[in-house]
Design a protein around this motif. Sequence first.
Motif, PDB file in Angstrom:
ATOM      1  N   ASN A 188       0.824  -1.211   0.000  1.00  0.00           N
ATOM      2  CA  ASN A 188       0.000   0.000   0.000  1.00  0.00           C
ATOM      3  C   ASN A 188       0.857   1.259   0.000  1.00  0.00           C
ATOM      4  OD1 ASN A 188      -2.920  -0.385  -0.020  1.00  0.00           O
ATOM      5  ND2 ASN A 188      -2.516  -1.702   1.745  1.00  0.00           N
ATOM      6  N   ILE A 236       2.376   1.624  -3.607  1.00  0.00           N
ATOM      7  CA  ILE A 236       1.335   2.032  -4.556  1.00  0.00           C
ATOM      8  C   ILE A 236       0.917   3.467  -4.297  1.00  0.00           C
ATOM      9  CG2 ILE A 236      -1.056   1.614  -5.251  1.00  0.00           C
ATOM     10  CD1 ILE A 236      -0.492  -1.385  -4.760  1.00  0.00           C
ATOM     11  N   ASN A 271       1.405   6.485  -6.990  1.00  0.00           N
ATOM     12  CA  ASN A 271       0.251   7.248  -7.467  1.00  0.00           C
ATOM     13  C   ASN A 271       0.365   8.726  -7.110  1.00  0.00           C
ATOM     14  OD1 ASN A 271      -1.074   5.145  -8.725  1.00  0.00           O
ATOM     15  ND2 ASN A 271      -2.258   4.609  -6.911  1.00  0.00           N
ATOM     16  N   SER A 300      -4.445   8.407  -4.269  1.00  0.00           N
ATOM     17  CA  SER A 300      -3.356   7.723  -3.575  1.00  0.00           C
ATOM     18  C   SER A 300      -3.429   7.925  -2.067  1.00  0.00           C
ATOM     19  CB  SER A 300      -2.015   8.221  -4.090  1.00  0.00           C
ATOM     20  OG  SER A 300      -1.857   9.584  -3.771  1.00  0.00           O
ATOM     21  N   ASN A 313      -4.505   4.737  -0.317  1.00  0.00           N
ATOM     22  CA  ASN A 313      -3.452   3.758  -0.096  1.00  0.00           C
ATOM     23  C   ASN A 313      -2.534   4.171   1.050  1.00  0.00           C
ATOM     24  OD1 ASN A 313      -3.864   3.434  -3.354  1.00  0.00           O
ATOM     25  ND2 ASN A 313      -3.484   1.515  -2.281  1.00  0.00           N
TER      26      ASN A 313
END
Length: 89
Positions: free
Chosen positions: A42, A45, A49, A57, A60
């Motif tokens: 997470n 990612i 993002n 984002s 995450n």
Amino acid sequence: MIWMYFRRKAELGAFDLFSDIDSRIAHLDRIGKTTWLLCLANLLIGVANLLGGRTISIINLLCAALLSYGLGRIHGKKESLESERLLHE
């Protein structure tokens, strides 16, 4: 697959699937490793993002923060079990 259900009368106390401290510590280790991998995924990612300019984002990154909080709780429980194990030895 065979399912087994375990019951214990309430007046006998709480039911623990893991009866000894070493198996509880091993169980917390397995949970911690899985949680750490999810947190790392997470986080990666979310950062990717965020650098790409996507505002989604934040979700995450929030998940990574919550998972890291859970990791801290798991680590605290594991440390208390390890100190309890040293006390009994």
